[in-house]
Scaffold this active site. Structure first.
Site, PDB file in Angstrom:
ATOM      1  N   HIS A 113      72.568  47.568  91.047  1.00  0.00           N
ATOM      2  CA  HIS A 113      71.573  47.643  89.999  1.00  0.00           C
ATOM      3  C   HIS A 113      70.698  48.800  89.954  1.00  0.00           C
ATOM      4  O   HIS A 113      70.717  49.589  91.040  1.00  0.00           O
ATOM      5  CB  HIS A 113      70.454  46.704  90.051  1.00  0.00           C
ATOM      6  CG  HIS A 113      69.874  46.440  88.891  1.00  0.00           C
ATOM      7  ND1 HIS A 113      68.706  47.253  88.501  1.00  0.00           N
ATOM      8  CD2 HIS A 113      69.549  45.388  87.970  1.00  0.00           C
ATOM      9  CE1 HIS A 113      68.038  47.082  87.499  1.00  0.00           C
ATOM     10  NE2 HIS A 113      68.797  45.843  86.991  1.00  0.00           N
ATOM     11  N   THR A 154      71.571  37.140  84.125  1.00  0.00           N
ATOM     12  CA  THR A 154      70.372  37.299  84.979  1.00  0.00           C
ATOM     13  C   THR A 154      69.509  36.130  85.067  1.00  0.00           C
ATOM     14  O   THR A 154      69.110  35.780  83.872  1.00  0.00           O
ATOM     15  CB  THR A 154      69.818  38.676  84.863  1.00  0.00           C
ATOM     16  OG1 THR A 154      70.609  39.760  84.797  1.00  0.00           O
ATOM     17  CG2 THR A 154      68.508  38.861  85.644  1.00  0.00           C
ATOM     18  N   LYS A 202      66.410  34.074  84.882  1.00  0.00           N
ATOM     19  CA  LYS A 202      65.033  34.317  84.380  1.00  0.00           C
ATOM     20  C   LYS A 202      64.227  32.949  84.735  1.00  0.00           C
ATOM     21  O   LYS A 202      64.711  31.719  84.511  1.00  0.00           O
ATOM     22  CB  LYS A 202      65.030  34.643  82.745  1.00  0.00           C
ATOM     23  CG  LYS A 202      65.730  35.800  82.686  1.00  0.00           C
ATOM     24  CD  LYS A 202      65.349  37.071  83.246  1.00  0.00           C
ATOM     25  CE  LYS A 202      65.995  38.305  82.865  1.00  0.00           C
ATOM     26  NZ  LYS A 202      65.521  39.546  83.390  1.00  0.00           N
TER      27      LYS A 202
END
Length: 475
Positions: free
Chosen positions: A294, A173, A175
């Site tokens: 998700h 993911t 960031k």
């Protein structure tokens, strides 16, 4: 008294508050293969008998209301009512019971998760006779599951599309989750994919904010995908989050992703809703897109142990609605997940047939028939030292997703990706050679770090990181 009233009274109509037990508690009932079965953990209010509470759950989630009504006589309630057919006390808990309820199939619209959940959990959770109520599990009969198309593609088709076999897939993911410009975001994607990851990912709340509009993000990510594919010779993907404020806008983003040649899009299925999710799954199936799911907001629904809906139910609902990946906790790392219970719903996501096993929280045998499986995604506070445990716990058909565990590498994003890929390949090779990952995991990582400076640096920086908290969010 009018003749009409006399006639109705003469056939047994009596106004007033119902005693649910008389109609909806039926311990003699033999469940049918076509029934949807539910297991509710219920905590009745003081003074409310368990049988009355269980019957109330069955009534209020099917044909019942608080009083007898004239129109009851215009249909066959015995055909359509839910039935509480068994109640068992919960060991070690005072005034807590598992109530088993059977629902006839005709209560539900075919192919609609939205309708199924609206019926079963839409109203009964606010019932005053119950202090708390939790839906622990559902048995979806093949007669109903066959009305759903399920995942757009499933595990085997995805592996064939990616040409990747014999190991878990690796993801990351990007960031910080919010604040990057589209160009810098694309740069991070490229570096992670070039370093050896299979996927990168939009975070769940990355949609189309002022700092990075969705179209700009999609364009820079597509450039990163094609560049990393050309340099590595591997098929790469990035979960482009198509979640939006309207279904029309969501579909527009998915269409643009397909036009760019992206292999996968993403949806926040709980905040976006099951109707939107099923529509997106249909589009992905018809247009060759994989769909990553998700579970943002799930802990609001499933974390309390006595009230809400267990995630295994949300996982089953997702498999029916459609998704090729879904986040499923880690067992290790920062996000909650008990090993046996987590593996129970991981099996419910992946396997065709799952036997009842109360030790893993599986209340009913589930037969998915031919519905494709879903990749469970492990993410949240994991790093290279967790790789042996993750490989051993989740097996090959999983996605292991390292956000901070990639981007937090002291040498940068690409070395962080290299460290994770080397650690994974070392664990898979060791497992295939017959080594015990649970017992020898740390040694396997140390051996691999001797010939990978990127892994050695990762091992050093994360050697003391642990997330050890007791669960305190119980009623």
């Amino acid at each position: 008294m009018s003749p009409q009233t006399e006639t109705k009274a003469g056939v047994g109509f009596k106004a007033g508050v119902k005693d649910y037990r008389l109609t909806y508690y039926t311990p003699e009932y033999k469940t049918k293969d076509t029934d949807i079965l539910a297991a509710f953990r219920m905590t009745p209010q003081p003074g409310v008998p368990a049988e009355e509470a269980g019957a109330a759950v069955a009534a209020e989630s099917s044909t019942g209301t608080w009083t007898t009504v004239w129109t009851d006589g215009l249909t066959s309630l015995d055909r359509y009512k839910g039935r509480c057919y068994d109640i068992e006390p919960v060991a070690g808990e005072e005034n807590q019971y598992i109530a088993y309820v059977a629902y006839p199939l005709d209560l539900f619209e075919e192919g609609s998760v939205t309708n199924m959940l609206t019926s079963i959990v839409g109203n009964v959770f606010g019932f005053k006779a119950l202090r708390a109520l939790r839906l622990e599990d559902l048995r979806i009969p093949p007669a109903y599951s066959k009305t759903f198309l399920g995942p757009p593609h499933g595990i085997q088709v995805e592996r064939d599309k990616l040409n990747k076999y014999g190991r878990p897939l690796l993801g990351c993911t990007i960031k910080p989750k919010l604040g990057l410009s589209a160009k810098n975001y694309g740069r991070a994607v490229y570096e992670c994919l070039r370093g050896g990851l299979d996927f990168t990912k939009d975070d769940e709340n990355v949609n189309s904010q002022p700092f990075m509009r969705w179209r700009d993000r999609f364009l820079f990510v597509a450039e990163a995908l094609f560049k990393s594919q050309a340099e590595t010779g591997e098929i790469k993907g990035h979960y482009l989050n198509a979640t939006a404020g309207t279904c029309e806008e969501m579909m527009k983003r998915a269409v643009f992703a397909r036009e760019l040649g992206a292999p996968i899009v993403m949806h926040d299925y709980l905040t976006g809703g099951f109707t939107a999710n099923t529509s997106l799954a249909f589009y992905c199936r018809d247009n060759g897109l994989l769909l990553h799911i998700h579970r943002a907001m799930h802990a609001v629904i499933d974390r309390q142990k006595n009230h809400g809906i267990h995630f295994r139910v949300l996982a089953k609902a997702l498999r029916m609605s459609g998704g090729d990946h879904i986040h499923a906790g880690t067992v290790v790392g920062k996000l909650e997940g008990e090993r046996e219970v987590t593996l129970g719903f991981v099996d419910l996501l992946r396997d065709d047939y799952i036997e009842k096993d109360r030790s893993r929280g599986i209340y009913f045998t589930q037969d998915w028939v031919s519905m494709p499986g879903v990749f469970p995604v492990a993410s949240g506070g994991i790093h290279v030292w967790h790789m042996p445990a993750l490989t051993e716990i989740f097996g090959d058909d999983s996605v292991l997703q390292f956000g901070g565990g990639t981007l937090g590498h002291p040498w940068g994003n690409a070395p962080g990706a290299v460290a994770n890929r080397v650690a994974l390949e070392a664990c898979v090779q060791a497992r295939n050679e017959g080594r015990d990952l649970a017992r020898e995991g740390n040694e396997i990582i140390r051996e691999a770090s001797k010939w990978s400076p990127e892994l050695a640096a990762a091992c050093e920086i994360w050697k003391a990181i642990k997330f050890e908290f007791e669960t305190i969010d119980t009623l």
